[in-house]
Design a protein around this motif. Structure first.
Motif, PDB file in Angstrom:
ATOM      1  N   ASP A  66       0.826  -1.211   0.000  1.00 31.31           N
ATOM      2  CA  ASP A  66       0.000   0.000   0.000  1.00 31.31           C
ATOM      3  C   ASP A  66       0.860   1.259   0.000  1.00 31.31           C
ATOM      4  O   ASP A  66       0.593   2.218  -0.736  1.00 31.31           O
ATOM      5  CB  ASP A  66      -0.910   0.016   1.232  1.00 31.31           C
ATOM      6  CG  ASP A  66      -2.023  -1.031   1.163  1.00 31.31           C
ATOM      7  OD1 ASP A  66      -2.287  -1.544   0.061  1.00 31.31           O
ATOM      8  OD2 ASP A  66      -2.600  -1.332   2.222  1.00 31.31           O
ATOM      9  N   GLU A 119       2.461   1.972  -3.327  1.00 32.36           N
ATOM     10  CA  GLU A 119       1.509   2.590  -4.256  1.00 32.36           C
ATOM     11  C   GLU A 119       1.237   4.046  -3.895  1.00 32.36           C
ATOM     12  O   GLU A 119       1.114   4.903  -4.779  1.00 32.36           O
ATOM     13  CB  GLU A 119       0.214   1.793  -4.267  1.00 32.36           C
ATOM     14  CG  GLU A 119       0.349   0.456  -4.982  1.00 32.36           C
ATOM     15  CD  GLU A 119      -0.955  -0.279  -5.114  1.00 32.36           C
ATOM     16  OE1 GLU A 119      -1.059  -1.109  -6.040  1.00 32.36           O
ATOM     17  OE2 GLU A 119      -1.874  -0.031  -4.299  1.00 32.36           O
ATOM     18  N   GLN A 120       1.168   4.343  -2.591  1.00 35.42           N
ATOM     19  CA  GLN A 120       0.941   5.727  -2.177  1.00 35.42           C
ATOM     20  C   GLN A 120       2.108   6.633  -2.564  1.00 35.42           C
ATOM     21  O   GLN A 120       1.925   7.816  -2.846  1.00 35.42           O
ATOM     22  CB  GLN A 120       0.719   5.784  -0.668  1.00 35.42           C
ATOM     23  CG  GLN A 120      -0.596   5.174  -0.206  1.00 35.42           C
ATOM     24  CD  GLN A 120      -0.668   5.008   1.300  1.00 35.42           C
ATOM     25  OE1 GLN A 120       0.000   5.734   2.046  1.00 35.42           O
ATOM     26  NE2 GLN A 120      -1.479   4.063   1.760  1.00 35.42           N
ATOM     27  N   ARG A 153       3.973   6.121  -5.236  1.00 33.92           N
ATOM     28  CA  ARG A 153       4.264   5.653  -6.591  1.00 33.92           C
ATOM     29  C   ARG A 153       5.098   6.637  -7.387  1.00 33.92           C
ATOM     30  O   ARG A 153       6.140   6.286  -7.965  1.00 33.92           O
ATOM     31  CB  ARG A 153       2.940   5.395  -7.316  1.00 33.92           C
ATOM     32  CG  ARG A 153       3.083   4.955  -8.768  1.00 33.92           C
ATOM     33  CD  ARG A 153       1.709   4.846  -9.417  1.00 33.92           C
ATOM     34  NE  ARG A 153       1.745   4.184 -10.703  1.00 33.92           N
ATOM     35  CZ  ARG A 153       1.423   4.761 -11.855  1.00 33.92           C
ATOM     36  NH1 ARG A 153       1.065   6.048 -11.873  1.00 33.92           N
ATOM     37  NH2 ARG A 153       1.460   4.088 -13.000  1.00 33.92           N
ATOM     38  N   ARG A 163       6.895   3.710 -13.598  1.00 32.31           N
ATOM     39  CA  ARG A 163       5.596   3.718 -12.913  1.00 32.31           C
ATOM     40  C   ARG A 163       4.890   2.374 -13.032  1.00 32.31           C
ATOM     41  O   ARG A 163       4.447   1.798 -12.035  1.00 32.31           O
ATOM     42  CB  ARG A 163       4.706   4.812 -13.516  1.00 32.31           C
ATOM     43  CG  ARG A 163       5.142   6.229 -13.225  1.00 32.31           C
ATOM     44  CD  ARG A 163       4.396   7.205 -14.131  1.00 32.31           C
ATOM     45  NE  ARG A 163       4.741   8.602 -13.857  1.00 32.31           N
ATOM     46  CZ  ARG A 163       4.559   9.598 -14.723  1.00 32.31           C
ATOM     47  NH1 ARG A 163       4.051   9.350 -15.930  1.00 32.31           N
ATOM     48  NH2 ARG A 163       4.887  10.837 -14.393  1.00 32.31           N
ATOM     49  N   ASN A 164       4.793   1.883 -14.267  1.00 31.68           N
ATOM     50  CA  ASN A 164       3.925   0.732 -14.529  1.00 31.68           C
ATOM     51  C   ASN A 164       4.571  -0.609 -14.222  1.00 31.68           C
ATOM     52  O   ASN A 164       3.857  -1.573 -13.893  1.00 31.68           O
ATOM     53  CB  ASN A 164       3.458   0.751 -15.990  1.00 31.68           C
ATOM     54  CG  ASN A 164       2.646   1.985 -16.320  1.00 31.68           C
ATOM     55  OD1 ASN A 164       1.857   2.447 -15.514  1.00 31.68           O
ATOM     56  ND2 ASN A 164       2.850   2.544 -17.511  1.00 31.68           N
ATOM     57  N   ASP A 206       4.315  -0.343  -9.869  1.00 35.14           N
ATOM     58  CA  ASP A 206       3.029  -1.035  -9.838  1.00 35.14           C
ATOM     59  C   ASP A 206       3.198  -2.552  -9.761  1.00 35.14           C
ATOM     60  O   ASP A 206       2.526  -3.225  -8.970  1.00 35.14           O
ATOM     61  CB  ASP A 206       2.197  -0.678 -11.072  1.00 35.14           C
ATOM     62  CG  ASP A 206       1.723   0.766 -11.064  1.00 35.14           C
ATOM     63  OD1 ASP A 206       1.914   1.451 -10.029  1.00 35.14           O
ATOM     64  OD2 ASP A 206       1.175   1.223 -12.086  1.00 35.14           O
ATOM     65  N   ALA A 258       4.452  -3.742  -6.294  1.00 36.49           N
ATOM     66  CA  ALA A 258       3.378  -3.836  -5.304  1.00 36.49           C
ATOM     67  C   ALA A 258       2.515  -5.074  -5.568  1.00 36.49           C
ATOM     68  O   ALA A 258       2.093  -5.766  -4.629  1.00 36.49           O
ATOM     69  CB  ALA A 258       2.526  -2.574  -5.340  1.00 36.49           C
ATOM     70  N   HIS A 259       2.262  -5.353  -6.830  1.00 28.47           N
ATOM     71  CA  HIS A 259       1.471  -6.532  -7.198  1.00 28.47           C
ATOM     72  C   HIS A 259       2.168  -7.817  -6.736  1.00 28.47           C
ATOM     73  O   HIS A 259       1.527  -8.716  -6.156  1.00 28.47           O
ATOM     74  CB  HIS A 259       1.269  -6.535  -8.715  1.00 28.47           C
ATOM     75  CG  HIS A 259       0.591  -7.756  -9.258  1.00 28.47           C
ATOM     76  ND1 HIS A 259      -0.642  -8.187  -8.809  1.00 28.47           N
ATOM     77  CD2 HIS A 259       0.973  -8.638 -10.212  1.00 28.47           C
ATOM     78  CE1 HIS A 259      -0.982  -9.292  -9.480  1.00 28.47           C
ATOM     79  NE2 HIS A 259      -0.022  -9.580 -10.324  1.00 28.47           N
TER      80      HIS A 259
END
Length: 495
Positions: free
Chosen positions: A88, A91-92, A94, A113-114, A118, A121-122
């Protein structure tokens, strides 16, 4: 469009003088030698990081042993909760983390970023799900009973201890979090040794991990070059090494770990990955596939394809269309959101690619497009297409780890498989075809740890990943990583 503006917190972080992160905070540097972090898009120094000395390594290992004693006793649900909170927080933060990553590695901001943030975090969330699912077995021994006694047995999965995670410069955030997630979810503590080129994002993430509730010492970060890594690998207080990087360095890591303490290792190495295009693939699909397989992040992906095999009747059309597409790519600053192609990650790597281009020319390989280092500031290299003369051409055998696609035609599918397997390495490969039946028959013949069909490079946390032959030992992801981060203990009971 101009470059995006760096966030104030990014500017502030870059201005700090950094050092190893031990016991929940960055420690005062005990070594006056600092390593410069250089922006590969501009050649400018953007930050400084203290190089760890032997005392720093000792402190990190001692902290990790204390952290292991505490973290290994945490309830599985607690481990999962901490990893989820860290995901979390990532992502916050990011944009902050993505900007730091782009500044230090030259990665296009949208990839940072992606993919870096991202996907990291996944993956963390996936690992968190394993915390409550680690299990052993119950067994019934076949021992004979002499006086009416009986026997039962079971197995336990126990964390190996202190893990050393050695992270390369190409995906310094995502790969660090793969190792962090594997270690922490199984109850291990971990020391991350980032590349000296890209140490900044993991230092920031270590701060976020404390905010997420990770106890001090469960995660430490030791900054420095090869000597710091060697000291960690050979330290009597470390129990496992997880290394991602080049084949030659991986061999040295494995040998050092074995010689030191029979330290177990996971080695995720590179190689010379192949992509084979069958005759039924449309030209546009082939070109899209080649760009996906070989040119994402300027080819600086361990699983990227470098050897491309196309049917002889189509080789000219494919390489011509690919060259036209590459010529239209917008090469520019990685902080410009409209850039389609950025620099390689450091000056040394740029120079190595220049030497490989010179070798290709000396062997009379046909450079169809590119083959030059771009003038001006930054570590820019033209995306390059090369047609080899034979299987012996250097660029069909030496790992480039850059935006270089080397082609060789084939005449039939039997020859295609032989060419794809003609390598001491076997990390990944891909087959491209509209005939699924044919693909499923060819996949078992390809000697690689991962074989993609009509795709390349993309990874999922549920699918194990690792190499065969000289491309590595062990597996990341799926449930396979559990074998490498736990010890199996057998318990037998007579009653």
């Amino acid at each position: 469009m101009s470059n995006i503006s760096l966030l104030p917190q990014v500017r502030g972080f870059l201005q700090r003088e950094h050092s190893s992160f031990i016991d929940g905070r960055q420690q005062p540097a005990d070594n006056p030698h600092y390593l410069e972090v250089i922006d590969p898009a501009s050649d400018q120094v953007i930050s400084r990081v203290a190089e760890a000395c032997v005392h720093t390594v000792d402190d990190a290992v001692a902290s990790s042993r204390r952290g292991f004693a505490q973290w290994s006793q945490a309830a599985p649900a607690v481990r999962a909760s901490v990893l989820l909170k860290l995901a979390d927080l990532i992502e916050q933060h990011r944009e902050e983390l993505a900007q730091l990553e782009t500044c230090q590695s030259g990665k296009l901001i949208n990839i940072s970023r992606n993919f870096e943030v991202d996907q990291a975090a996944h993956f963390l969330r996936y690992y968190a799900g394993w915390a409550t699912k680690l299990s052993g077995q119950t067994l019934t021994p076949s021992l004979p009973s002499f006086n009416g006694e009986r026997y039962t047995a079971f197995t336990l999965r126990e964390p190996v201890g202190v893990v050393v995670g050695i992270v390369p410069w190409n995906f310094s955030t995502m790969i660090a979090l793969w190792k962090l997630g594997s270690a922490l979810v199984t109850g291990c503590s971990i020391i991350i040794k980032p590349s000296e080129f890209t140490p900044l994002t993991i230092l920031r993430i270590a701060e976020l991990a404390i905010d997420a509730g990770l106890p001090a010492g469960a995660l430490n970060v030791v900054t420095g070059g090869g000597m710091a890594g060697k000291a960690l690998i050979e330290h009597p207080g470390t129990d496992k090494v997880s290394f991602t990087g080049s084949v030659p360095t991986g061999l040295a890591v494995g040998q050092s770990a074995m010689a030191a303490n029979l330290t177990r290792t996971t080695l995720e190495l590179g190689g010379k990955n192949a992509a084979g295009f069958l005759r039924d693939v449309a030209l546009s699909k082939a070109v899209d596939g080649i760009i996906e397989a070989g040119f994402l992040h300027s080819g600086q992906i361990c699983a990227a394809a470098e050897r491309f095999y196309v049917h002889r009747s189509q080789i000219e059309a494919v390489t011509g269309a690919l060259s036209e597409r590459l010529a239209k790519l917008k090469i520019g600053s990685p902080l410009d959101e409209t850039s389609e192609f950025g620099p390689v990650s450091n000056k040394q790597h740029q120079a190595r690619l220049g030497a490989l281009f010179a070798k290709a020319r000396s062997e009379n390989s046909q450079i169809i497009h590119g083959g030059r280092l771009l003038e001006g500031p930054g570590c820019y290299v033209e995306p390059t297409v090369i047609l080899a003369n034979s299987v012996n051409d250097s660029l069909l055998n030496e790992e480039t780890f850059g935006p270089v696609a080397t082609f060789l035609p084939y005449d039939d599918e039997e020859q295609l498989i032989a060419l794809m397997n003609d390598s001491p390495y076997g990390l990944s490969a891909s087959l491209w075809t509209n005939d699924l039946s044919k693909a499923l028959r060819l996949v078992p013949q390809v000697q690689a740890g991962t074989v993609w069909v009509n795709m390349h490079t993309l990874l999922d946390p549920a699918v194990p990943f690792g190499g065969v032959k000289a491309s590595g030992i062990g597996r990341e992801f799926g449930g396979a990583f559990i074998e490498d981060y736990t010890e199996l203990k057998s318990v037998m009971i007579r009653y």
